[in-house]
Design an enzyme around this catalytic site. Structure first.
Site, PDB file in Angstrom:
ATOM      1  N   GLN A 127       0.853  -1.203   0.000  1.00 30.89           N
ATOM      2  CA  GLN A 127       0.000   0.000   0.000  1.00 30.89           C
ATOM      3  C   GLN A 127       0.877   1.237   0.000  1.00 30.89           C
ATOM      4  O   GLN A 127       0.385   2.351  -0.068  1.00 30.89           O
ATOM      5  CB  GLN A 127      -0.878   0.014   1.243  1.00 30.89           C
ATOM      6  CG  GLN A 127      -1.817  -1.170   1.346  1.00 30.89           C
ATOM      7  CD  GLN A 127      -2.450  -1.241   2.732  1.00 30.89           C
ATOM      8  OE1 GLN A 127      -3.472  -0.644   2.998  1.00 30.89           O
ATOM      9  NE2 GLN A 127      -1.820  -1.980   3.617  1.00 30.89           N
ATOM     10  N   ASN A 128       2.178   1.023   0.109  1.00 35.94           N
ATOM     11  CA  ASN A 128       3.090   2.164   0.277  1.00 35.94           C
ATOM     12  C   ASN A 128       3.449   2.770  -1.068  1.00 35.94           C
ATOM     13  O   ASN A 128       3.716   2.058  -2.035  1.00 35.94           O
ATOM     14  CB  ASN A 128       4.364   1.725   1.001  1.00 35.94           C
ATOM     15  CG  ASN A 128       4.049   1.207   2.394  1.00 35.94           C
ATOM     16  OD1 ASN A 128       2.980   1.483   2.930  1.00 35.94           O
ATOM     17  ND2 ASN A 128       4.963   0.451   2.967  1.00 35.94           N
ATOM     18  N   ILE A 129       3.522   4.088  -1.065  1.00 36.14           N
ATOM     19  CA  ILE A 129       3.908   4.770  -2.303  1.00 36.14           C
ATOM     20  C   ILE A 129       5.417   5.005  -2.349  1.00 36.14           C
ATOM     21  O   ILE A 129       5.938   5.526  -3.320  1.00 36.14           O
ATOM     22  CB  ILE A 129       3.136   6.093  -2.491  1.00 36.14           C
ATOM     23  CG1 ILE A 129       3.405   7.073  -1.344  1.00 36.14           C
ATOM     24  CG2 ILE A 129       1.646   5.821  -2.634  1.00 36.14           C
ATOM     25  CD1 ILE A 129       2.825   8.463  -1.590  1.00 36.14           C
ATOM     26  N   HIS A 145      -1.616   1.138  -4.332  1.00 37.47           N
ATOM     27  CA  HIS A 145      -2.000   2.540  -4.084  1.00 37.47           C
ATOM     28  C   HIS A 145      -1.157   3.519  -4.900  1.00 37.47           C
ATOM     29  O   HIS A 145      -1.177   4.713  -4.634  1.00 37.47           O
ATOM     30  CB  HIS A 145      -1.876   2.874  -2.584  1.00 37.47           C
ATOM     31  CG  HIS A 145      -2.952   2.239  -1.751  1.00 37.47           C
ATOM     32  ND1 HIS A 145      -2.974   2.279  -0.376  1.00 37.47           N
ATOM     33  CD2 HIS A 145      -4.059   1.535  -2.104  1.00 37.47           C
ATOM     34  CE1 HIS A 145      -4.044   1.638   0.072  1.00 37.47           C
ATOM     35  NE2 HIS A 145      -4.701   1.161  -0.949  1.00 37.47           N
ATOM     36  N   GLY A 160       2.727  -4.243   9.183  1.00 39.01           N
ATOM     37  CA  GLY A 160       2.676  -2.798   9.409  1.00 39.01           C
ATOM     38  C   GLY A 160       1.536  -2.077   8.738  1.00 39.01           C
ATOM     39  O   GLY A 160       1.724  -1.001   8.191  1.00 39.01           O
ATOM     40  N   ASN A 215       2.725  -6.490  13.659  1.00 40.89           N
ATOM     41  CA  ASN A 215       2.331  -5.109  13.959  1.00 40.89           C
ATOM     42  C   ASN A 215       2.768  -4.788  15.386  1.00 40.89           C
ATOM     43  O   ASN A 215       3.055  -5.688  16.183  1.00 40.89           O
ATOM     44  CB  ASN A 215       0.807  -4.942  13.817  1.00 40.89           C
ATOM     45  CG  ASN A 215       0.399  -3.499  13.573  1.00 40.89           C
ATOM     46  OD1 ASN A 215       0.674  -2.621  14.383  1.00 40.89           O
ATOM     47  ND2 ASN A 215      -0.247  -3.247  12.447  1.00 40.89           N
ATOM     48  N   LEU A 216       2.775  -3.494  15.695  1.00 37.86           N
ATOM     49  CA  LEU A 216       3.076  -3.092  17.070  1.00 37.86           C
ATOM     50  C   LEU A 216       1.903  -3.399  17.979  1.00 37.86           C
ATOM     51  O   LEU A 216       2.056  -3.579  19.177  1.00 37.86           O
ATOM     52  CB  LEU A 216       3.337  -1.571  17.135  1.00 37.86           C
ATOM     53  CG  LEU A 216       4.539  -1.030  16.377  1.00 37.86           C
ATOM     54  CD1 LEU A 216       4.593   0.486  16.531  1.00 37.86           C
ATOM     55  CD2 LEU A 216       5.817  -1.670  16.910  1.00 37.86           C
ATOM     56  N   GLU A 217       0.707  -3.414  17.370  1.00 43.84           N
ATOM     57  CA  GLU A 217      -0.507  -3.585  18.182  1.00 43.84           C
ATOM     58  C   GLU A 217      -1.480  -4.506  17.461  1.00 43.84           C
ATOM     59  O   GLU A 217      -1.277  -4.836  16.297  1.00 43.84           O
ATOM     60  CB  GLU A 217      -1.146  -2.213  18.401  1.00 43.84           C
ATOM     61  CG  GLU A 217      -1.455  -1.532  17.079  1.00 43.84           C
ATOM     62  CD  GLU A 217      -1.685  -0.027  17.179  1.00 43.84           C
ATOM     63  OE1 GLU A 217      -1.279   0.578  18.182  1.00 43.84           O
ATOM     64  OE2 GLU A 217      -2.299   0.495  16.242  1.00 43.84           O
TER      65      GLU A 217
END
Ligand code: OAD
Length: 235
Positions: free
Chosen positions: A92-94, A110, A177, A203-205
């Protein structure tokens, strides 16, 4: 004998956090300082293209300089060394940190920061330089029709014709992430699981679509992902 034949990794802003890039929804995240309606919708672009171009132009130097971290490198290593499986990365990262880490089979659903698309001929121009309302399309030579090749809210995702197939085929799905709140990417885990994949979240959470994950690995991806890849490669 290795266990998996088709591994798919979905990445979000959290994988690039340890490269110093802001995530979207954290405090001081990208959306904290800007209204999504002003910079990430097609209507905003038509209303005020100068403003939208300026927003993405401003991001470019930081994204150009950013370096991949140990999580990106671990995925690249997985692609090189887990040679009995096809390993695809849906991001999803640009940013271009997967490319910089040496990865291949990357699907930028994305969009990507260093591309613009011409709304006249629909061809892509690659550029780390500024793009604005005067930019001439290198293909059809029309000016004023370039749009950042970023998927705005309400637009269709890119490369979905390929992504759908790889999600159905995969037997291991990793999500790294991402907060899992932006659809349709947030539903990829559901598709993969429906078609029989084992699903793991890094993930962190705990995230909102945690119900679909078989395993949760909590912590910074720069630490947890290399350890996971080591284990996969040893087994
Ligand atoms: P978010 O900012 O929504 O979520 C980032 C996630 O990464 C959060 O769940 C964090 O807990 C997690 N995280 C942060 N640092 C981490 C680390 N070091 N290791 C592991 N996890 C970490 O970003 P995305 O989910 O990518 O879309 O956002 C999805 C989409 O929303 C973006 O692609 C963008 C935005 O609207 C478009 O621009 C089209």
């Amino acid at each position: 004998m290795r266990k998996y034949k088709n591994i798919v990794i979905l990445t979000g802003a959290g994988i690039s956090a340890e490269s110093g890039l802001s995530t979207f929804r954290a405090e001081n995240g990208l959306w904290n300082n800007h209204r999504v309606e002003d910079v990430a919708t097609y209507e905003a672009f038509i209303r005020n293209p100068e403003y939208v171009h300026a927003f993405y132009n401003e991001m470019k130097p930081e994204l150009y300089r950013a370096k991949p971290n140990s999580a990106h490198l671990a995925l690249s290593r997985l692609q090189q060394e887990y040679d009995t499986a096809k390993v695809d990365i849906i991001t999803q990262n640009i940013d271009t940190l997967h490319e910089k880490a040496g990865s291949r089979n990357i699907y930028h659903i994305h969009g990507v920061i260093n591309q613009a698309v011409c709304l006249n001929c629909y061809r892509i121009m690659e550029s780390w330089g500024d793009v604005d309302t005067q930019t001439i399309c290198p293909h059809c030579q029309i000016s004023g029709m370039m749009k950042p090749n970023i998927v705005f809210f309400g637009e269709d995702l890119l490369e979905m014709d390929k992504v759908d197939g790889i999600l159905r085929r995969c037997d291991l799905f990793l999500s790294v992430g991402t907060s899992g709140v932006v659809f349709p990417a947030a539903a990829f885990v559901q598709t993969a699981k429906y078609y029989g994949a084992e699903t793991v979240e890094f993930n962190l959470e705990t995230t909102s679509n945690n119900f679909y994950f078989d395993h949760h690995i909590q912590g910074k991806a720069g630490t947890t992902l290399p350890a996971f890849v080591d284990e996969l490669l040893q087994n």
